[in-house]
Design a protein around this motif. Structure first.
Motif, short mmCIF file in Angstrom:
data_model
loop_
_atom_site.label_atom_id
_atom_site.label_comp_id
_atom_site.label_asym_id
_atom_site.label_seq_id
_atom_site.Cartn_x
_atom_site.Cartn_y
_atom_site.Cartn_z
N ILE A 97 0.75 -1.29 0.28
CA ILE A 97 -0.12 0.20 0.07
C ILE A 97 1.03 0.79 0.01
O ILE A 97 0.66 2.82 -1.00
N LEU A 98 1.92 1.15 0.63
CA LEU A 98 2.82 2.31 0.74
C LEU A 98 3.82 2.62 -0.42
O LEU A 98 3.59 3.90 -1.31
N MET A 99 3.64 1.52 -1.08
CA MET A 99 4.20 1.96 -2.78
C MET A 99 3.45 2.23 -3.16
O MET A 99 3.84 2.92 -4.69
N SER A 100 2.33 1.79 -3.19
CA SER A 100 1.17 2.05 -4.39
C SER A 100 1.45 4.36 -4.80
O SER A 100 1.06 4.39 -5.31
N LEU A 101 0.93 4.44 -3.31
CA LEU A 101 0.91 5.46 -3.03
C LEU A 101 1.91 6.30 -3.57
O LEU A 101 2.09 7.44 -4.21
N LEU A 102 3.67 6.12 -3.25
CA LEU A 102 4.56 6.09 -3.76
C LEU A 102 4.69 6.13 -5.24
O LEU A 102 5.45 6.94 -5.88
N VAL A 103 4.26 5.13 -5.79
CA VAL A 103 4.12 5.37 -7.59
C VAL A 103 3.26 6.45 -8.01
O VAL A 103 3.06 7.09 -8.68
N LYS A 104 2.01 6.72 -6.94
CA LYS A 104 0.92 7.63 -6.93
C LYS A 104 1.74 8.98 -7.82
O LYS A 104 1.25 9.49 -8.65
N PHE A 105 2.47 9.42 -6.43
CA PHE A 105 2.97 10.64 -6.50
C PHE A 105 4.59 11.00 -6.69
O PHE A 105 4.36 12.15 -7.14
N LEU A 249 -0.03 1.25 -11.84
CA LEU A 249 0.47 0.94 -11.63
C LEU A 249 0.20 1.11 -10.34
O LEU A 249 -0.05 0.12 -8.69
N ASN A 250 -0.52 2.15 -9.29
CA ASN A 250 -0.95 2.46 -7.93
C ASN A 250 -1.84 1.96 -7.86
O ASN A 250 -1.89 1.37 -6.90
#
Length: 401
Positions: A97-105, A249-250
């Protein structure tokens, strides 16, 4: 084949076929780690449906138990008990979930920066080799069964075609089980099969909070996250659509992470994008996401058939040991292949240092204590690799791809 060119009956048949492609590997993970196979099937089915809900039902993906977590689950259970280990598994989903947020931003470039092949390759190698001794110990209980299972799995890997080549370990286990029933039946206990009911809800497990288990398990998510990215590119190519952009991807990482958390709360192994099923999608050219949801529903249905879970539990340890000899070596080989394909220059002092320390810290059993907290194993080795990659300067005369 277009998404809507299949009849409802054909979609159902193909969906059930996809479920059986994933079935063997999905139940092997809990069998090798002491978890309940029925719960693993339930978690895979519900996790897949959750993934499709989060991603808008656009991606033809099936989630199943990940082999990458076999060694960490066994070790974490030994160190922190089953309830603590499940707490650690929740942290795996939270990392997703953390990685999904990093990918989003920040975009996918950040993932590639944090987890380049020089880190991912050695971590995968470490995952494969860390429990090689366990496979040998299990095989020693009956070398005949172990060698039959191993030989058939190897043969399926080399000479198999289509679906057979996708799931060689399943055919190896099946062959070993048949030989066990024919020649070693006296050593097998079928009383639980006779007493099991046809309909039985999977027994869910309890969980207790453990910071140590969280620190131990969370970094292990690194390798499956990279596998997730690779699978998204692969399935995009197969379907002729860019799932990296839509649903993004996020979103796919978020769906995977939430499904991992769900699996842990149920008492199953973490689930992730299943390369075997992605391979089956490529072979059949059936890219309709609804077919994968039918596969998920089939797994849920199978999880509540008590006789199925009971039969799975009768598989001899030696059969599993034979499979593990190939499985763990294959995982390690994937790590080596990842480094070769990425053209990692092992003449580079920087790359050599990172690889060496990941392997020696992980295999050597290094432990770092912070008061009541303890950090060790694959988790510690992974973090060391990430930090070294960020702080060590690039070699002047070499360039890393």
């Amino acid at each position: 084949m277009t998404e809507h060119s299949l009849s409802p009956l054909r979609r159902t048949i193909v969906g059930v076929q996809f479920m059986f492609v994933a079935f063997g590997s999905t139940v092997l993970v809990p069998l090798l780690t002491g978890l309940d196979p029925a719960v693993a099937l339930l978690a895979a089915g519900l996790g897949t449906l959750l993934f499709h809900a989060v991603t808008g039902g656009k991606v033809p993906i099936y989630l199943g138990s990940s082999f990458a977590f076999i060694a960490p689950i066994i070790k974490a259970t030994e160190l922190y008990g089953m309830p603590g280990m499940f707490c650690g598994l929740v942290s795996v989903g939270l990392v997703y979930i953390l990685m999904s947020l990093l990918v989003k931003f920040f975009g996918i470039g950040l993932i590639k920066r944090l987890f380049p092949p020089v880190v991912i390759g050695p971590v995968i190698i470490l995952i494969g080799l860390s429990l090689a001794g366990t496979g040998v110990d299990m095989a020693e209980s009956n070398w005949v069964l172990a060698l039959v299972s191993l030989s058939v799995a190897v043969a399926a890997s080399i000479w198999g075609r289509g679906i057979v080549k996708l799931i060689p370990v399943v055919f190896g286990a099946l062959a070993g089980y048949v030989v066990a029933v024919l020649f070693f039946r006296d050593s097998m206990d079928f009383t639980q099969v006779a007493s099991a009911s046809w309909f039985s809800l999977p027994k869910l497990s309890s969980m207790s909070f453990s910071w140590q288990a969280v620190l131990f398990m969370a970094p292990v998510a690194i390798a499956p996250i990279i596998e997730h990215v690779g699978d998204m590119y692969a399935i995009s190519s197969i379907a002729g659509k860019d799932f990296i952009k839509d649903p993004g991807l996020n979103r796919t990482m978020l769906g995977d992470g939430l499904s991992c958390c769900l699996a842990a709360f149920l008492g199953g192994a973490p689930v992730t994008t299943y390369s075997e099923v992605t391979g089956a999608v490529s072979l059949t050219k059936v890219t309709d996401p609804s077919v994968l949801r039918i596969a998920a529903l089939s797994a849920i249905l199978l999880s509540v058939i008590g006789k199925v879970g009971a039969v799975i539990q009768t598989i001899p340890q030696a059969v599993l040991g034979g499979i593990m000899l190939l499985l763990f070596g294959t995982i390690a080989s994937v790590g080596i292949s990842n480094m070769i394909q990425s053209k990692i220059d092992m003449g580079s002092t920087r790359n050599l240092v990172i690889t060496s320390l990941i392997l020696t810290i992980g295999i050597g059993g290094a432990v770092i204590d912070f008061g009541t907290f303890s950090f060790s194993g694959i988790g510690l080795a992974s973090i060391v690799g990430v930090i070294l990659n960020l702080i060590l300067p690039a070699d002047k005369n070499t360039s890393e791809k």
